[in-house]
Scaffold this active site. Structure first.
Site, PDB file in Angstrom:
ATOM      1  N   CYS A  12       9.578  25.429  -9.931  1.00 22.58           N
ATOM      2  CA  CYS A  12       9.214  25.993  -8.635  1.00 22.58           C
ATOM      3  C   CYS A  12       8.090  27.019  -8.727  1.00 22.58           C
ATOM      4  O   CYS A  12       7.476  27.349  -7.731  1.00 22.58           O
ATOM      5  CB  CYS A  12      10.429  26.635  -7.981  1.00 22.58           C
ATOM      6  SG  CYS A  12      11.005  28.108  -8.824  1.00 22.58           S
ATOM      7  N   ALA A  38      19.294  22.371  -5.711  1.00 26.29           N
ATOM      8  CA  ALA A  38      20.343  22.118  -4.727  1.00 26.29           C
ATOM      9  C   ALA A  38      21.711  22.147  -5.400  1.00 26.29           C
ATOM     10  O   ALA A  38      22.683  22.677  -4.842  1.00 26.29           O
ATOM     11  CB  ALA A  38      20.113  20.783  -4.036  1.00 26.29           C
TER      12      ALA A  38
END
Length: 446
Positions: free
Chosen positions: A47, A203
């Site tokens: 990320c 997630a």
């Protein structure tokens, strides 16, 4: 071969640029097999960083290999080649090793000591292997970095803190909605309607931490249709949402968490329309590198937005002693890896010298046999010559490994080239010398 890495990370770039560069990684994987100078690569994309570790055919071709990779990133991302080149930092050889070990241990993360990065390093190697673009050297590098990260996690206080990008983001959300009161925080998560978008690694971590916080009303949506299997694999306590049902979840949500990083972005106007009649205050956590939510939603009334930049600013400083201990462990691991790598790099030079010496030896022994046959005198001469060669090679072999450990092997290989005209990477020449059966030279080593 020579190792190097190309690094584009949150420490020197904004996350938007990192996200754009990351769209070019598929082109890197496709380009490596046909590259001229690049022998293998592993792509680490997270990320907040894009790092490409690679091996070139030799040290002199590192720049050429780096250019091949940067060109492929530019093609894949649809960016200007000069812009891409200026976004990456080139780290050659030992610097690349140290950087990966530091990154894998979580010491270069927005949240110092985060544990998620170690899994990402491991998965990067797995993906490179599956794509058929890695090398033995890169495999050793990534496996060693992964072992070091595991040692840091188990041997320092950093491993026990459990801090991560996800945990810091959830902490920020808790403070926004419930302050610092632990009872109020527990009640908030127990009652909150939470929608998680995405089914990737983040997630999965998010779902686990929501469960630990006591969240009970959690739904998961994935545009790819993987939500049902994703939820089932994690105990089935959350609800998988698909199709039009997700629109209602948007309207009723207290917390939206974006982890997909897909091509679809929820626009501010779209979210406002979905929540037109909602009385719920909304907290949005956008944890995707390429935004799941339009940053303009922060301007909507009753909406709080937490992004990766917010997490970076809010990331806690870990205990200095724990970080120092972790860095010391990384230093030791890097030194050991580099020393072993340099020792292995001496082998080509040693083998080249031995091949040359043995070739000369076998030619001389062949002349002795041709003149005297397989007699006792010939055998004595052969044994004496082999003992002499063994003694002569001992010191050059020791010096090769010593110079390699000191990072001065180039001096040794240059000397071999100057004195004997030897290329250290040359293939072994076929020997045509005759031998006496009982004294086959392949059974002796000098």
């Amino acid at each position: 071969m020579a190792l190097f890495s190309l690094v584009a990370a949150h420490t020197s770039l904004d996350l938007e640029m990192v996200a754009q560069l990351s769209t070019g990684t598929d082109e890197v994987i496709a380009a490596v097999p046909s590259a001229e100078a690049t022998r293998g690569a592993v792509v680490l994309s997270t990320c907040n960083r894009l790092e490409i570790y690679a091996e070139s055919r030799d040290e002199q071709s590192i720049d050429e290999a780096a250019e091949e990779i940067l060109d492929s990133v530019a093609r894949g991302a649809g960016l200007n080649a000069a812009q891409v080149a200026s976004s990456f930092q080139l780290l050659p050889q030992d610097s690349a090793v140290r950087h990966l070990f530091t990154v894998g241990a979580g010491l270069d993360s927005a949240v110092v000591g985060e544990r998620e990065i170690a899994g990402q390093v491991r998965r990067a190697l797995t993906q490179a292997r599956e794509s058929g673009i890695t090398t033995g050297g890169l495999i050793k590098l990534f496996e060693s970095a992964t072992r070091t990260a595991k040692d840091v996690g188990s041997g320092t206080a950093l491993g026990s803190t459990g801090r991560s990008i996800v945990s810091v983001a959830l902490d920020l959300a808790t403070e926004l909605r419930a302050g610092t009161d632990q009872i109020a925080a527990a009640r908030f998560w127990e009652d909150a309607n939470v929608l998680v978008i995405g089914t990737g690694a983040y997630a999965g971590t998010t779902l686990a931490q929501l469960q630990a916080l006591g969240a009970k009303n959690v739904a998961v949506h994935s545009a790819s249709g993987r939500a049902e299997q994703f939820v089932e694999d994690r105990g089935g306590w959350a609800l998988a949402l698909g199709g039009d049902k997700v629109h209602g979840a948007f309207a009723e949500a207290d917390v939206l968490i974006g982890c997909s990083g897909g091509a679809r972005t929820v626009e501010a106007a779209q979210l406002a329309a979905l929540r037109e009649d909602s009385l719920h205050r909304l907290t949005v956590l956008d944890l995707a590198l390429s935004h799941d939510f339009d940053p303009a939603i922060a301007d909507l009334e009753g909406v709080d937005l937490i992004t990766l930049e917010s997490v970076k600013l809010a990331a806690p400083e870990e205990q200095t002693s724990a970080v120092d201990q972790a860095r010391s462990m990384v230093d030791e691991a890097v030194s050991a890896f580099v020393a072993e790598r340099r020792s292995r790099s001496a082998n080509d030079a040693i083998v080249a010298l031995r091949r040359h010496t043995h070739q000369v030896l076998e030619e001389e022994i062949a002349r002795v046999r041709a003149r005297h046959g397989c007699t006792a005198a010939a055998e004595e001469v052969e044994l004496a010559m082999r003992r002499m060669i063994r003694q002569l090679l001992h010191e050059p072999t020791t010096r090769a490994r010593q110079l390699a450990a000191e990072g001065r092997l180039d001096e040794y290989t240059a000397a071999l080239q100057t004195l004997f005209g030897l290329e250290t990477a040359s293939e072994s020449p076929a020997s045509s010398a005759a031998t006496c059966p009982v004294h086959d030279s392949s059974q002796r080593s000098a």
